[in-house]
Design an enzyme around this catalytic site. Structure first.
Site, PDB file in Angstrom:
ATOM      1  N   HIS A 120       2.779  14.263 -28.570  1.00  0.00           N
ATOM      2  CA  HIS A 120       2.305  12.890 -28.316  1.00  0.00           C
ATOM      3  C   HIS A 120       1.620  12.311 -29.549  1.00  0.00           C
ATOM      4  CE1 HIS A 120       2.236  13.228 -23.655  1.00  0.00           C
ATOM      5  NE2 HIS A 120       3.336  12.648 -24.089  1.00  0.00           N
ATOM      6  N   GLU A 137      12.824  19.587 -23.227  1.00  0.00           N
ATOM      7  CA  GLU A 137      12.036  19.924 -22.027  1.00  0.00           C
ATOM      8  C   GLU A 137      12.590  21.198 -21.357  1.00  0.00           C
ATOM      9  OE1 GLU A 137       9.268  18.399 -21.370  1.00  0.00           O
ATOM     10  OE2 GLU A 137       9.491  16.543 -22.532  1.00  0.00           O
ATOM     11  N   ASN A 144       2.527  20.678 -20.240  1.00  0.00           N
ATOM     12  CA  ASN A 144       2.258  19.903 -21.452  1.00  0.00           C
ATOM     13  C   ASN A 144       2.464  20.719 -22.728  1.00  0.00           C
ATOM     14  OD1 ASN A 144       1.548  17.659 -19.916  1.00  0.00           O
ATOM     15  ND2 ASN A 144      -0.566  18.355 -19.721  1.00  0.00           N
ATOM     16  N   ARG A 149       0.809  -1.237   0.000  1.00  0.00           N
ATOM     17  CA  ARG A 149       0.000   0.000   0.000  1.00  0.00           C
ATOM     18  C   ARG A 149       0.834   1.275   0.000  1.00  0.00           C
ATOM     19  NH1 ARG A 149      -3.260  -3.097   3.485  1.00  0.00           N
ATOM     20  NH2 ARG A 149      -4.962  -3.957   2.268  1.00  0.00           N
ATOM     21  N   HIS A 198       3.385  19.136 -25.972  1.00  0.00           N
ATOM     22  CA  HIS A 198       3.139  17.703 -25.814  1.00  0.00           C
ATOM     23  C   HIS A 198       1.832  17.234 -26.458  1.00  0.00           C
ATOM     24  CE1 HIS A 198       6.419  18.194 -23.054  1.00  0.00           C
ATOM     25  NE2 HIS A 198       6.441  16.908 -22.748  1.00  0.00           N
ATOM     26  N   HIS A 220      10.981  11.132 -27.768  1.00  0.00           N
ATOM     27  CA  HIS A 220       9.984  12.005 -27.139  1.00  0.00           C
ATOM     28  C   HIS A 220      10.347  13.500 -27.266  1.00  0.00           C
ATOM     29  CE1 HIS A 220       6.978  13.326 -24.289  1.00  0.00           C
ATOM     30  NE2 HIS A 220       7.928  13.903 -23.561  1.00  0.00           N
ATOM     31  N   ARG A 256      -0.773  22.824 -13.598  1.00  0.00           N
ATOM     32  CA  ARG A 256       0.249  21.841 -13.994  1.00  0.00           C
ATOM     33  C   ARG A 256       0.173  21.494 -15.485  1.00  0.00           C
ATOM     34  NH1 ARG A 256       2.557  16.606 -10.641  1.00  0.00           N
ATOM     35  NH2 ARG A 256       3.908  15.853 -12.299  1.00  0.00           N
ATOM     36  N   LYS A 279       4.557  11.948 -10.762  1.00  0.00           N
ATOM     37  CA  LYS A 279       3.753  11.130 -11.684  1.00  0.00           C
ATOM     38  C   LYS A 279       4.501   9.827 -11.903  1.00  0.00           C
ATOM     39  CE  LYS A 279       1.258  14.517 -14.483  1.00  0.00           C
ATOM     40  NZ  LYS A 279       1.097  15.071 -15.840  1.00  0.00           N
ATOM     41  N   GLU A 302      -2.647  18.092 -11.196  1.00  0.00           N
ATOM     42  CA  GLU A 302      -3.017  18.601 -12.520  1.00  0.00           C
ATOM     43  C   GLU A 302      -4.499  18.901 -12.642  1.00  0.00           C
ATOM     44  OE1 GLU A 302      -0.694  16.969 -15.797  1.00  0.00           O
ATOM     45  OE2 GLU A 302      -2.313  17.434 -17.164  1.00  0.00           O
ATOM     46  N   LYS A 351       9.636  23.448 -12.329  1.00  0.00           N
ATOM     47  CA  LYS A 351       8.709  22.317 -12.183  1.00  0.00           C
ATOM     48  C   LYS A 351       8.219  22.231 -10.740  1.00  0.00           C
ATOM     49  CE  LYS A 351       7.301  17.792 -13.388  1.00  0.00           C
ATOM     50  NZ  LYS A 351       7.418  16.604 -14.193  1.00  0.00           N
TER      51      LYS A 351
HETATM   52  P1  NAD Z   1      14.899   6.060 -20.846  1.00  0.00           P
HETATM   53  O1  NAD Z   1      14.645   5.857 -19.425  1.00  0.00           O
HETATM   54  O2  NAD Z   1      14.433   5.008 -21.797  1.00  0.00           O
HETATM   55  O3  NAD Z   1      16.449   6.322 -21.082  1.00  0.00           O
HETATM   56  C1  NAD Z   1      16.921   6.526 -22.399  1.00  0.00           C
HETATM   57  C2  NAD Z   1      18.092   5.607 -22.721  1.00  0.00           C
HETATM   58  O4  NAD Z   1      19.272   6.103 -22.070  1.00  0.00           O
HETATM   59  C3  NAD Z   1      17.937   4.180 -22.229  1.00  0.00           C
HETATM   60  O5  NAD Z   1      18.459   3.314 -23.176  1.00  0.00           O
HETATM   61  C4  NAD Z   1      18.777   4.161 -20.949  1.00  0.00           C
HETATM   62  O6  NAD Z   1      19.244   2.871 -20.622  1.00  0.00           O
HETATM   63  C5  NAD Z   1      19.902   5.068 -21.329  1.00  0.00           C
HETATM   64  N1  NAD Z   1      20.599   5.746 -20.229  1.00  0.00           N
HETATM   65  C6  NAD Z   1      20.054   6.283 -19.117  1.00  0.00           C
HETATM   66  N2  NAD Z   1      20.977   6.967 -18.435  1.00  0.00           N
HETATM   67  C7  NAD Z   1      22.134   6.838 -19.100  1.00  0.00           C
HETATM   68  C8  NAD Z   1      23.447   7.326 -18.907  1.00  0.00           C
HETATM   69  N3  NAD Z   1      23.727   8.152 -17.896  1.00  0.00           N
HETATM   70  N4  NAD Z   1      24.413   6.985 -19.778  1.00  0.00           N
HETATM   71  C9  NAD Z   1      24.114   6.194 -20.852  1.00  0.00           C
HETATM   72  N5  NAD Z   1      22.885   5.720 -21.113  1.00  0.00           N
HETATM   73  C10 NAD Z   1      21.917   6.044 -20.248  1.00  0.00           C
HETATM   74  O7  NAD Z   1      14.237   7.423 -21.378  1.00  0.00           O
HETATM   75  P2  NAD Z   1      14.013   8.852 -20.716  1.00  0.00           P
HETATM   76  O8  NAD Z   1      13.991   9.787 -21.857  1.00  0.00           O
HETATM   77  O9  NAD Z   1      14.909   9.099 -19.580  1.00  0.00           O
HETATM   78  O10 NAD Z   1      12.545   8.725 -20.114  1.00  0.00           O
HETATM   79  C11 NAD Z   1      11.438   8.481 -20.921  1.00  0.00           C
HETATM   80  C12 NAD Z   1      10.317   7.962 -20.056  1.00  0.00           C
HETATM   81  O11 NAD Z   1       9.983   8.945 -19.093  1.00  0.00           O
HETATM   82  C13 NAD Z   1       9.043   7.645 -20.805  1.00  0.00           C
HETATM   83  O12 NAD Z   1       8.548   6.413 -20.366  1.00  0.00           O
HETATM   84  C14 NAD Z   1       8.092   8.752 -20.398  1.00  0.00           C
HETATM   85  O13 NAD Z   1       6.744   8.343 -20.406  1.00  0.00           O
HETATM   86  C15 NAD Z   1       8.571   9.060 -19.019  1.00  0.00           C
HETATM   87  N6  NAD Z   1       8.258  10.416 -18.546  1.00  0.00           N
HETATM   88  C16 NAD Z   1       7.653  10.530 -17.336  1.00  0.00           C
HETATM   89  C17 NAD Z   1       7.365  11.778 -16.830  1.00  0.00           C
HETATM   90  C18 NAD Z   1       6.775  11.901 -15.454  1.00  0.00           C
HETATM   91  O14 NAD Z   1       6.403  13.006 -15.063  1.00  0.00           O
HETATM   92  N7  NAD Z   1       6.700  10.828 -14.710  1.00  0.00           N
HETATM   93  C19 NAD Z   1       7.683  12.931 -17.553  1.00  0.00           C
HETATM   94  C20 NAD Z   1       8.290  12.780 -18.792  1.00  0.00           C
HETATM   95  C21 NAD Z   1       8.580  11.517 -19.274  1.00  0.00           C
HETATM   96  N1  GLY Z   2       5.640  15.895 -17.468  1.00  0.00           N
HETATM   97  C1  GLY Z   2       4.500  16.650 -17.118  1.00  0.00           C
HETATM   98  C2  GLY Z   2       4.149  16.594 -15.667  1.00  0.00           C
HETATM   99  O1  GLY Z   2       4.901  16.066 -14.868  1.00  0.00           O
HETATM  100  O2  GLY Z   2       3.125  17.072 -15.283  1.00  0.00           O
END
Ligand code: NAD
Ligand code: GLY
Length: 359
Positions: free
Chosen positions: A252, A185, A245, A121, A248, A265, A241, A143, A237, A227
């Site tokens: 998206h 971003e 976007n 939980r 986005h 992305h 918040r 998130k 949101e 942020k």
């Molecule tokens: P990712 O986590 O897939 O990382 C990108 C690539 O870089 C991967 O292959 C990873 O293994 C590699 N990598 C990571 N750190 C590294 C380093 N220091 N050196 C070498 N390689 C490295 O992608 P991302 O762009 O970090 O994140 C994308 C994800 O984040 C998506 O799933 C998206 O939906 C999510 N996201 C969430 C939020 C939120 O608010 N929670 C906001 C934006 C995006």
């Molecule tokens: N990435 C948008 C948010 O965290 O609200």
């Protein structure tokens, strides 16, 4: 080391930013009231680079550590792999005072946060983001979630980390294309909130692209401050918040239409930011000069600002209507009014989006 505070009453936490911080994580986590059993969640790519430093630091501080590796890739941000995390935690008997440490990009951060929010939980978790995108965006704000075969990020929760621990040195190994996604971003924060920051990004491009530690710390800190301020005012949101976007809504839709293959992305967001700025100009909300400047900054960092190849605007509109940000059939856009200020607009018609093609 720089500190940014996310103010959320009893859920408040610090974001710590510095060069070479990873090795100090054990001592820092000792200051929390966690039980001795904690788990480190990562993927093989990141673990090969930084796993030993982090696990060594945690073990040296006396933690009994369980390590869980999720394969590298967005497709593993799933319920099936969340179950694998639960299984490892249960087998190692992690308890309600245990904490999870997410070491990696947004994929690892999102799935770890989601597992933490549901295991027994809800237990604590710590974000140790290693991509620029995760450092300026996904690790902050709470998130969490996983993908469902019928939609990205469709299953999730709001669950704030107890700490975000950002080591800027990890960016040295990040592939350049991934780094630039994070820059998408960062530019977004300038456009939506802070004209001076936008100007900093214009003036310091070379330093930033050369990974100058001071410049990196500055852009990460400022992005996190913005942020944090937005999230503190609207954690779930219900209004403000949504300005995060910007770029986005269209971004998206572009990712969906191109099957998440053609653009990363941040690249889709680059295109989305310019198209949404043009929508704003068409609606008479922003001067052309400002839009030109937004496009110039996106281009100058080597991010795309326009779709290459054929795009059906009808597909774009149809896809946006299916997005979870579309409420009651209305597409909501975050439109810049000038650099540093945006407004949420729900009155954009399909015709206006179609006419973007001719401009
Ligand atoms: P990712 O986590 O897939 O990382 C990108 C690539 O870089 C991967 O292959 C990873 O293994 C590699 N990598 C990571 N750190 C590294 C380093 N220091 N050196 C070498 N390689 C490295 O992608 P991302 O762009 O970090 O994140 C994308 C994800 O984040 C998506 O799933 C998206 O939906 C999510 N996201 C969430 C939020 C939120 O608010 N929670 C906001 C934006 C995006
Ligand atoms: N990435 C948008 C948010 O965290 O609200």
């Amino acid at each position: 080391m720089q500190k940014v505070r996310v103010e959320l009453e009893e859920r408040s936490y610090n974001i710590m930013i510095g060069n070479g911080l990873l090795k100090d994580i054990g001592k820092t986590l000792r200051k929390f009231e966690f039980s001795n059993k904690i788990a480190l969640i990562s993927n093989p790519t990141v673990s090969a680079l930084y796993g030993e430093t982090v696990s060594g630091a945690l073990k040296d501080s006396g933690f009994n550590l369980t390590e869980v590796l999720i394969p590298d890739g967005e497709e593993y941000k799933s319920l099936a792999y969340t179950e694998k995390i639960y299984e490892a935690l249960l087998k190692a008997r992690l308890d309600r005072k245990s904490a999870l440490v997410a070491l990696g990009g947004g994929v690892i951060g999102d799935i770890t946060g989601f597992a933490a929010s549901t295991y027994m939980r809800g237990i604590d978790f710590i974000q140790v983001p290693t991509t620029l995108l995760a450092q300026v965006d996904s690790s902050v704000g709470g998130k969490t979630g996983v993908n469902h075969p019928l939609g990205k990020n469709m299953i999730g929760s709001f669950w704030q980390p107890r700490l975000v621990w950002i080591d800027t040195a990890t960016l040295e190994t990040l592939p350049r294309r991934e780094f630039l996604c994070g820059i998408g971003e960062v530019i977004k924060y300038g456009v939506i909130w802070d004209r001076e920051f936008f100007e900093y990004l214009e003036k310091n491009r070379d330093k930033i692209l050369k990974l100058d530690p001071e410049a990196l710390t500055h852009i990460i800190q400022r992005s996190c401050e913005i942020k944090a301020e937005v999230v503190s005012k609207d954690e779930r949101e219900s209004g403000l918040r949504a300005i995060l976007n910007y770029g986005h809504t269209i971004g998206h839709a572009i990712e969906t239409i191109t099957g998440y293959k053609k653009y990363l992305h941040g690249e889709a967001v680059g295109i989305g930011m310019y198209m949404e700025a043009k929508l704003s100009q068409q609606a008479g909300l922003i001067d052309r000069q400002e839009v030109v400047r937004i496009k110039a900054l996106i281009d100058s960092y080597g991010l795309p600002s326009e779709m290459q190849g054929e795009m059906s605007v009808n597909d774009l509109i149809e896809t946006m209507q299916l997005d979870k940000k579309t409420i009651g059939g209305k597409m909501h856009f975050v439109l810049p009014e000038k650099i540093g200020s945006v407004r949420i607009h729900s009155g954009i018609t399909a015709e206006e989006i179609k006419s973007l093609q001719d401009n």
